[in-house]
Design an enzyme around this catalytic site. Structure first.
Site, short mmCIF file in Angstrom:
data_model
loop_
_atom_site.label_atom_id
_atom_site.label_comp_id
_atom_site.label_asym_id
_atom_site.label_seq_id
_atom_site.Cartn_x
_atom_site.Cartn_y
_atom_site.Cartn_z
N GLU A 164 12.68 7.01 -4.58
CA GLU A 164 13.06 7.91 -5.66
C GLU A 164 12.97 7.32 -7.06
OE1 GLU A 164 16.37 10.77 -3.96
OE2 GLU A 164 16.35 8.90 -2.86
N LYS A 169 0.83 -1.21 0.00
CA LYS A 169 0.00 0.00 0.00
C LYS A 169 0.87 1.26 0.00
CE LYS A 169 -3.76 -0.30 2.36
NZ LYS A 169 -4.60 -0.43 3.57
MO1 MOS Z 1 16.30 12.30 -1.46
S1 MOS Z 1 16.45 13.78 -2.87
O1 MOS Z 1 17.93 11.69 -1.41
O2 MOS Z 1 15.90 13.07 -0.02
#
Ligand code: MOS
Length: 696
Positions: A662, A590
């Site tokens: 990321e 989730k």
């Molecule tokens: Mo991320 S830009 O490594 O907080």
């Protein structure tokens, strides 16, 4: 206590602090108001370069409610002063427009704002230079790029390989400066008690803020406590403390009262970091079958005059595809601009926009399907280091994505599909993000009532960190999640890595598992005899992480986009976005889906909207709020889905997980730009893809 319970890791547990958040019980930094509080409002430089001659402090002090007006001329000196961003009020020099040059402290926020606005500052202004150019005479090669990679890497003879290649792509791509803009702006409440300093602060790592602030004020870290239970997003901008944290502590020290400082949305554009703009030249050489023979990727970026921040733009290109001859370089120029900082997969995001756009151009030049081109250039081992990959499932992501997206039978011809007013096209790009893990400590405690408490100075910036750590601890303790409580967000807890570099869960989770294992051992040793005060055990993962075997560890993904471009206006809509990721074991489907989809939305935002516009004469970014700096809203996101392939990687950490914070943004902008080319025949190499670039 040792009965087997169903595995919690892998289940979609709701956020453990969800109720606190929706009922307003969860408090954010600005919401703490110690007794006798005063308000601080910064004064920002109105020139981009020069020196402060004088500040009319007396006039400010006559204003209602004003307690202090502090600038270089009357500020206390910091114990350590490297002249960088955090050396606040330690020099009369102005390094960029918007830099903090003073602070007004008053009884109310209104009084402080009014007085700060009226402060008279006399400058000796100098000519500024704020323009990044690939031919800037000040360009130089940094020693290393973030976090500690060589600036340049060369293997073989890429120039000869390019000269000999039957097919060559040679193109320049650029990405603008972009600003992080988390929902919750930065805020710090600073309170001194003798030699002790307490900060309620919005950040991505309380231990990091504690250590940095302690060093600046010349104190042992134990004298500083940073409390940050809830954080409304950071995206890198809260990874390291920015000058406002120092300014708040310094102001509180000077006036002898607790001080609250909230960075406004407008101020954030100068003082809390941003992504450097990039100019990137990519050259790819290939044989007629689309096999890469040469890769050359050169990046040009900026930093400020007071701090070197060298983004690792071309680093992902070093491990992405096989090619015998290769060169990747970084050149930096120090301008009269704010210091760039971490933002949403720094390096990978702009770098992979260029590389994955160039791969699309190469597919067209070779007459190959872009999915097939990537599969043909899949390396057996890390092309740079020769190390084996701990796991690499890019091909599985591409194949699964192509199947789900309906890629088969795609007509490669650009600019030929009409749907009403729209030209429609599809595009693909690869994603990658490295797997990092940093030493952390944690403690686990068996409470007398049969519950467990796990403590670690981790940060939950909205990702679900508190929730996944609860799941990880529950499994390690072989207990149900409702008997486990995880305490995070406080530097008084065991020291931990920050929430950055997509390494939070891996770093903290390892420490939590080891602490829980140590506790179970201790309980075993006691043969079930639990003393009245409970039993505690702790762990430190420094040795474990130092001793781990060397592998190339990376997460991978494939992004697929379908766009519609209005034939008359050039307006681009992303009709569909699909991401398929290989990121080890998914701890919580989730919260993981939310991370992936959030990253992909940021990638869409980057592709079409986000752009900080530098004005050469004024010497600053002109757009300073969300009315002018556009980010994707719900209406921009039509159909978005994130999936993952099963990946069983034993070389990572006790959870078998890779970071997922990321990778969702990486490759998204290239997939969209590639789809725009497929739709219209127009190749946009400079982000964002604005309609004026399409209709001209
Ligand atoms: Mo991320 S830009 O490594 O907080």
């Amino acid at each position: 206590m040792t009965t087997t319970t169903p595995s919690s890791v892998g289940s979609g547990l709701d956020r453990v602090e969800g109720l606190d958040k929706v009922t307003g019980r969860a408090r954010y930094a600005f919401e703490y108001s110690p007794r006798d509080l005063a308000y601080a409002v910064p004064v920002q430089a109105a020139v981009a370069r020069g020196e402060i001659r004088a500040v009319d402090v007396d006039a400010v002090l006559k204003r209602p409610g004003v307690i202090a007006a502090i600038w270089y001329g009357n500020a206390p000196r910091l114990a350590s002063d490297d002249g960088g961003e955090l050396a606040v009020l330690q020099s009369p020099r102005v390094a960029y427009r918007g830099q903090y040059i003073g602070v007004v402290v008053a009884e109310t926020l209104q009084d402080a704002r009014e007085a700060a606005r009226l402060v008279r500052v006399e400058y000796a202004a100098e000519r500024h230079d704020v323009e990044l150019r690939a031919d800037h005479p000040g360009l130089y090669r940094p020693e290393v790029v973030n976090p500690d990679f060589p600036a340049d890497v060369e293997q073989g003879d890429p120039d000869a390989a390019l000269a000999a290649a039957p097919i060559v792509v040679d193109a320049v791509y650029s990405t603008p400066a972009e600003h992080n803009n988390p929902m919750e702006p930065h805020a710090t409440v600073a309170a001194w008690d003798g030699d002790g300093l307490t900060l309620h602060d919005s950040n991505q790592g309380a231990s990091t803020v504690r250590d940095t602030v302690a060093a600046l004020f010349g104190m042992p870290p134990a004298n500083v406590r940073v409390i940050s239970p809830h954080v409304g997003g950071g995206f890198g901008s809260k990874g390291i403390p920015h000058p406002h944290v120092v300014l708040a502590a310094l102001a509180a020290k000077q006036v002898g009262r607790p001080v609250k400082l909230a960075v406004t949305r407008q101020q954030m554009f100068a003082v809390t970091g941003y992504r450097t703009p990039t100019i990137q030249r990519v050259r790819l050489g290939a044989d007629a079958g689309g096999r890469l023979t040469a890769i050359v990727h050169e990046a040009f970026e900026q930093s400020s005059t007071i701090k070197e921040f060298a983004e690792q733009t071309t680093v992902p290109t070093r491990m992405m595809y096989a090619a015998p001859d290769r060169r990747t370089t970084h050149r930096l120029v120090r301008l009269d601009v704010p210091t760039p900082s971490w933002m949403r997969a720094p390096g990978e995001t702009p770098g992979m926009f260029a590389l994955e756009s160039a791969m699309d151009e190469l597919a067209i030049a070779c007459g190959l399907d872009p999915v097939e081109l990537r599969i043909r250039n899949e390396p057996d081992t890390d092309p740079e280091s020769g190390l084996p990959f701990s796991s690499r499932n890019l091909v599985a992501c591409l194949r699964e994505g192509a199947r789900r997206f309906g890629w088969a039978g795609r007509d490669p011809a650009p600019g030929v599909r009409r749907r009403g007013r729209l030209l429609v096209g599809t595009g693909v790009a690869a994603s990658t993000y490295p797997v990092y893990r940093r030493p952390s400590r944690a403690s686990a405690r068996a409470e007398p009532d049969g519950r467990f408490t796990v403590r670690i100075a981790a940060a939950d910036i909205g990702t679900g960190a508190r929730t996944v750590l609860t799941q990880i601890a529950a499994d390690a303790l072989r207990a149900p999640v409702d008997r486990v409580r995880v305490e995070i967000g406080d530097s008084a807890l065991p020291t931990a890595a920050l929430a950055g570099g997509s390494m939070g869960t891996a770093s903290w989770g390892t420490a939590v598992v080891r602490a829980c294992e140590a506790l179970l051992e201790e309980l075993d040793r006691r043969g079930g005899d639990l003393p009245a005060g409970g039993v505690e055990a702790d762990a430190d993962t420094t040795e474990e992480i130092r001793g781990q075997r060397r592998f190339a560890r990376h997460a991978f993904g494939a992004q697929f986009a379908e766009v519609g471009v209005d034939v008359d206006t050039g307006e681009t809509r992303v009709l569909r976005l699909l991401g398929v990721f290989a990121a080890g074991r998914i701890v919580n489907p989730k919260t993981a889906r939310s991370q992936f989809v959030g990253g992909m939305t940021m990638g869409l935002s980057m592709a079409l909207l986000e752009e900080s516009v530098m004005d050469r004469e004024f010497g600053d970014y002109l757009n300073h709020d969300l009315a002018q700096y556009h980010v994707a809203a719900c209406a921009d996101v039509r159909d978005i889905e994130a999936l993952w392939v099963e990946e069983d990687d034993p070389h990572l950490n006790p959870m078998g997980s890779k970071g997922i914070g990321e990778i969702g943004i990486v490759g998204t902008a290239a997939a969209i730009a590639n789809a725009v080319h497929h739709a219209t025949g127009v190749r946009i190499r400079d982000l964002p893809i604005r309609l004026d670039k399409l209709v001209r």
